[in-house]
Design a protein around this motif. Structure first.
Motif, PDB file in Angstrom:
ATOM      1  N   ASP A 134      78.608  17.036  37.556  1.00 47.30           N
ATOM      2  CA  ASP A 134      78.073  16.720  36.226  1.00 47.30           C
ATOM      3  C   ASP A 134      77.782  15.237  36.041  1.00 47.30           C
ATOM      4  N   THR A 135      78.034  14.424  37.081  1.00 45.19           N
ATOM      5  CA  THR A 135      77.845  12.970  37.011  1.00 45.19           C
ATOM      6  C   THR A 135      76.878  12.521  38.085  1.00 45.19           C
ATOM      7  N   ALA A 136      75.921  11.682  37.718  1.00 46.63           N
ATOM      8  CA  ALA A 136      74.925  11.205  38.671  1.00 46.63           C
ATOM      9  C   ALA A 136      75.588  10.408  39.796  1.00 46.63           C
ATOM     10  N   SER A 137      75.251  10.743  41.028  1.00 45.08           N
ATOM     11  CA  SER A 137      75.786  10.020  42.180  1.00 45.08           C
ATOM     12  C   SER A 137      74.948   8.767  42.436  1.00 45.08           C
ATOM     13  N   ASN A 138      75.457   7.887  43.288  1.00 44.50           N
ATOM     14  CA  ASN A 138      74.716   6.659  43.618  1.00 44.50           C
ATOM     15  C   ASN A 138      73.336   6.963  44.204  1.00 44.50           C
ATOM     16  N   PRO A 139      73.227   7.861  45.190  1.00 47.34           N
ATOM     17  CA  PRO A 139      71.888   8.161  45.733  1.00 47.34           C
ATOM     18  C   PRO A 139      70.946   8.748  44.682  1.00 47.34           C
ATOM     19  N   GLN A 140      71.457   9.576  43.792  1.00 48.05           N
ATOM     20  CA  GLN A 140      70.610  10.163  42.753  1.00 48.05           C
ATOM     21  C   GLN A 140      70.079   9.102  41.807  1.00 48.05           C
ATOM     22  N   ILE A 141      70.906   8.128  41.466  1.00 46.18           N
ATOM     23  CA  ILE A 141      70.467   7.052  40.572  1.00 46.18           C
ATOM     24  C   ILE A 141      69.410   6.201  41.253  1.00 46.18           C
ATOM     25  N   MET A 142      69.640   5.848  42.513  1.00 42.12           N
ATOM     26  CA  MET A 142      68.644   5.059  43.244  1.00 42.12           C
ATOM     27  C   MET A 142      67.322   5.810  43.308  1.00 42.12           C
ATOM     28  N   PHE A 143      67.386   7.089  43.622  1.00 38.91           N
ATOM     29  CA  PHE A 143      66.176   7.910  43.727  1.00 38.91           C
ATOM     30  C   PHE A 143      65.446   7.972  42.393  1.00 38.91           C
ATOM     31  N   LEU A 144      66.178   8.186  41.310  1.00 44.25           N
ATOM     32  CA  LEU A 144      65.546   8.311  39.999  1.00 44.25           C
ATOM     33  C   LEU A 144      64.905   6.997  39.562  1.00 44.25           C
ATOM     34  N   VAL A 145      65.606   5.883  39.730  1.00 46.13           N
ATOM     35  CA  VAL A 145      65.069   4.596  39.285  1.00 46.13           C
ATOM     36  C   VAL A 145      63.820   4.225  40.083  1.00 46.13           C
ATOM     37  N   LEU A 146      63.829   4.484  41.384  1.00 46.87           N
ATOM     38  CA  LEU A 146      62.636   4.206  42.186  1.00 46.87           C
ATOM     39  C   LEU A 146      61.467   5.084  41.753  1.00 46.87           C
ATOM     40  N   ILE A 187      62.131  -4.708  41.524  1.00 44.61           N
ATOM     41  CA  ILE A 187      63.200  -5.006  40.564  1.00 44.61           C
ATOM     42  C   ILE A 187      64.122  -3.803  40.410  1.00 44.61           C
ATOM     43  N   GLY A 188      63.544  -2.596  40.324  1.00 46.32           N
ATOM     44  CA  GLY A 188      64.356  -1.389  40.226  1.00 46.32           C
ATOM     45  C   GLY A 188      65.261  -1.231  41.437  1.00 46.32           C
ATOM     46  N   MET A 189      64.703  -1.468  42.625  1.00 42.99           N
ATOM     47  CA  MET A 189      65.474  -1.321  43.859  1.00 42.99           C
ATOM     48  C   MET A 189      66.627  -2.322  43.922  1.00 42.99           C
ATOM     49  N   PHE A 190      66.358  -3.570  43.568  1.00 39.84           N
ATOM     50  CA  PHE A 190      67.404  -4.591  43.635  1.00 39.84           C
ATOM     51  C   PHE A 190      68.413  -4.441  42.498  1.00 39.84           C
ATOM     52  N   THR A 364      54.179   1.268  34.989  1.00 36.64           N
ATOM     53  CA  THR A 364      55.482   1.912  35.047  1.00 36.64           C
ATOM     54  C   THR A 364      55.378   3.404  34.756  1.00 36.64           C
ATOM     55  N   GLU A 365      56.489   4.086  34.923  1.00 34.45           N
ATOM     56  CA  GLU A 365      56.533   5.528  34.717  1.00 34.45           C
ATOM     57  C   GLU A 365      57.191   5.858  33.379  1.00 34.45           C
ATOM     58  N   THR A 366      57.195   7.144  33.062  1.00 38.77           N
ATOM     59  CA  THR A 366      57.804   7.631  31.823  1.00 38.77           C
ATOM     60  C   THR A 366      59.303   7.825  32.055  1.00 38.77           C
ATOM     61  N   THR A 367      60.061   6.740  31.870  1.00 40.70           N
ATOM     62  CA  THR A 367      61.473   6.708  32.248  1.00 40.70           C
ATOM     63  C   THR A 367      62.291   7.821  31.612  1.00 40.70           C
ATOM     64  N   PHE A 368      62.163   8.008  30.308  1.00 43.70           N
ATOM     65  CA  PHE A 368      62.965   9.022  29.619  1.00 43.70           C
ATOM     66  C   PHE A 368      62.585  10.426  30.079  1.00 43.70           C
ATOM     67  N   TYR A 385      74.504   4.393  34.817  1.00 45.84           N
ATOM     68  CA  TYR A 385      73.651   3.243  34.502  1.00 45.84           C
ATOM     69  C   TYR A 385      72.184   3.502  34.850  1.00 45.84           C
ATOM     70  N   ALA A 386      71.811   4.757  35.075  1.00 50.77           N
ATOM     71  CA  ALA A 386      70.441   5.067  35.505  1.00 50.77           C
ATOM     72  C   ALA A 386      69.411   4.621  34.479  1.00 50.77           C
ATOM     73  N   LEU A 387      69.659   4.891  33.193  1.00 48.81           N
ATOM     74  CA  LEU A 387      68.707   4.512  32.150  1.00 48.81           C
ATOM     75  C   LEU A 387      68.584   3.002  32.045  1.00 48.81           C
ATOM     76  N   THR A 388      69.711   2.305  32.098  1.00 46.26           N
ATOM     77  CA  THR A 388      69.688   0.838  32.014  1.00 46.26           C
ATOM     78  C   THR A 388      68.874   0.238  33.149  1.00 46.26           C
ATOM     79  N   ALA A 389      69.136   0.695  34.371  1.00 43.58           N
ATOM     80  CA  ALA A 389      68.407   0.170  35.529  1.00 43.58           C
ATOM     81  C   ALA A 389      66.924   0.489  35.440  1.00 43.58           C
ATOM     82  N   GLY A 390      66.597   1.703  34.975  1.00 41.51           N
ATOM     83  CA  GLY A 390      65.191   2.080  34.838  1.00 41.51           C
ATOM     84  C   GLY A 390      64.471   1.221  33.818  1.00 41.51           C
TER      85      GLY A 390
END
Length: 410
Positions: A134-146, A187-190, A364-368, A385-390
């Motif tokens: 039920d919690t976003a993993s690190n790889p999922q967050i990286m994938f989503l933000v990119l 910027i998203g990646m870093f 940019t993309e439609t983040t939400f 922190y996926a939304l913040t990073a995005g």
């Protein structure tokens, strides 16, 4: 959770503004407009989700064939040197690597109808590695933000809309758009790497960035030799040719392996309908909240406040008319597209404002939307922190778009 607070904020702020308009400005239609907008957005969310069913069915079927034929595994090995640095928690040879590569490739080619199903497939495969479902993993967050800061090599749809609006050179926004979207991606990646304490200053990453810069440079010189009216159709045809060639490659590999290709396609296709239905609540929820915020005029208040601030500071405010596109893009791609057309209609497609709005639209993309659809498809509730990073990536993409707009067009 950030998304929870943002979602509640849309409703509560909109309610306060609506009460103010109703009581003090005697706007007797405001609450009726809000309810109509909510119902319309709920319908739109369901229609979008169900509209994805056919596309999802097709592409997940094709991906299943590719997986059974071993092609996804080969793609995984191809991108592993680079992806292993961005996704260190994903094991070597895992099919998620291949799905993510397919998603990024389709996004760069501007093929959203192929990119979304492949992205959802990648998210599902990453979910299989997630120790907390039920919690976003690190790889999922990286994938989503990119994805939210995804690079589109040729903004075909924006060029087509500029041509329809009567622009003298519809593709003149190509270079600043490409640079600004690349800035958002980096910027998203870093940003995510900083959260996850990933060191990106390694040879595979530097080689990728250098190679990508070379591709961009070569693409620029190739496009610069084309007549403006041929750029959009040529790039669209190229993208379609690449993706269709991959489809044929998957089917051909299945034939070589003597698979029952059709049965594997049907097996994967069955997942498509289930995924499209599963994301309905998430998509309806975010679209209704956005509708409430827009209908009450909150977006206009933000734009006017920004204009007043920059005017008071003595800065040029010619960019302000294009800002609604920037603020709407993370919320709604269709809404931002409509606002871009509105700016071009009012100021002219070849005006500074019209060109800047076009650059912003392609940046940019439609983040939400992406967050709701991708995480909703695997029932992620804690997005961390996926939304913040995005949004950080979106902000720097917007900032670079404005600066490049002044550099190229003002």
């Amino acid at each position: 959770m950030a998304l929870n607070y943002v979602w509640l904020g849309f409703f509560l702020i909109a309610f306060v503004v609506a009460v103010f308009k109703s009581v003090f400005l005697q706007d007797t239609a405001i609450f009726g407009d809000i309810m109509n907008g909510m119902l319309a957005s709920a319908k739109t969310g369901a229609e979008i989700s169900l509209g994805l069913a056919g596309v999802m069915t097709l592409w997940l079927g094709i991906m299943k064939v590719g997986e059974a034929a071993g092609m996804i595994n080969r793609f995984s090995k191809l991108v592993y040197p680079f992806f292993s640095k961005l996704f260190p928690e994903v094991p070597k040879g895992h099919p998620a690597m291949g799905s993510m590569m397919m998603n990024f490739s389709a996004s760069m080619l501007g093929l959203d109808n192929a990119a979304t199903p492949m992205g959802l497939k990648g998210m599902k495969e990453l979910q299989e590695l997630n120790p907390k479902p039920d919690t976003a993993s690190n790889p999922q967050i990286m994938f989503l933000v990119l994805n939210t800061a995804g690079v589109v090599l040729i903004p075909t749809s924006v060029i087509a809309l500029r041509k329809a609006a009567g622009a003298a050179n519809p593709a003149d926004i190509f270079v600043p758009t490409l640079i600004s979207t690349f800035v958002a991606f980096i910027i998203g990646m870093f940003t995510v790497s900083a959260y996850q304490r990933i060191n990106l200053f390694k040879l595979p990453v530097l080689v990728f960035l250098g190679g990508f810069a070379a591709v961009v440079t070569g693409l620029y010189y190739w496009v610069s030799t084309m007549p403006a009216e041929k750029i959009g159709p040529t790039m669209s045809n190229l993208g379609g040719a690449i993706i269709f060639s991959i489809v044929i490659l998957f089917l051909g590999a299945g034939i070589v392996k003597k698979l029952n290709v059709y049965d594997h396609f049907i097996e994967g296709a069955k997942e498509g309908f289930h995924v499209s239905v599963r994301i309905i609540p998430y998509l309806v929820g975010i679209l209704v909240a956005i509708s409430v915020f827009r209908t009450t005029g909150c977006m206009d208040y933000i734009i006017n406040a920004i204009a007043s601030l920059f005017s008071w500071m003595g800065f040029n405010t010619d960019f302000v008319p294009a800002l609604p596109v920037a603020l709407m893009k993370p919320l709604s791609g269709g809404g931002a597209r409509g606002l871009m057309i509105e700016v071009m209609t009012r100021y002219g497609a070849d005006s500074f404002q019209g060109k800047l709005a076009s650059v912003i639209q392609g940046t940019t993309e439609t983040t939400f939307y992406v967050l709701a659809v991708y995480f909703g498809s695997v029932n992620i509730k804690n997005t961390r922190y996926a939304l913040t990073a995005g949004l950080i990536a979106d902000f720097f993409g917007l900032l670079s778009a404005i600066l490049l707009g002044y550099l190229f067009f003002h």
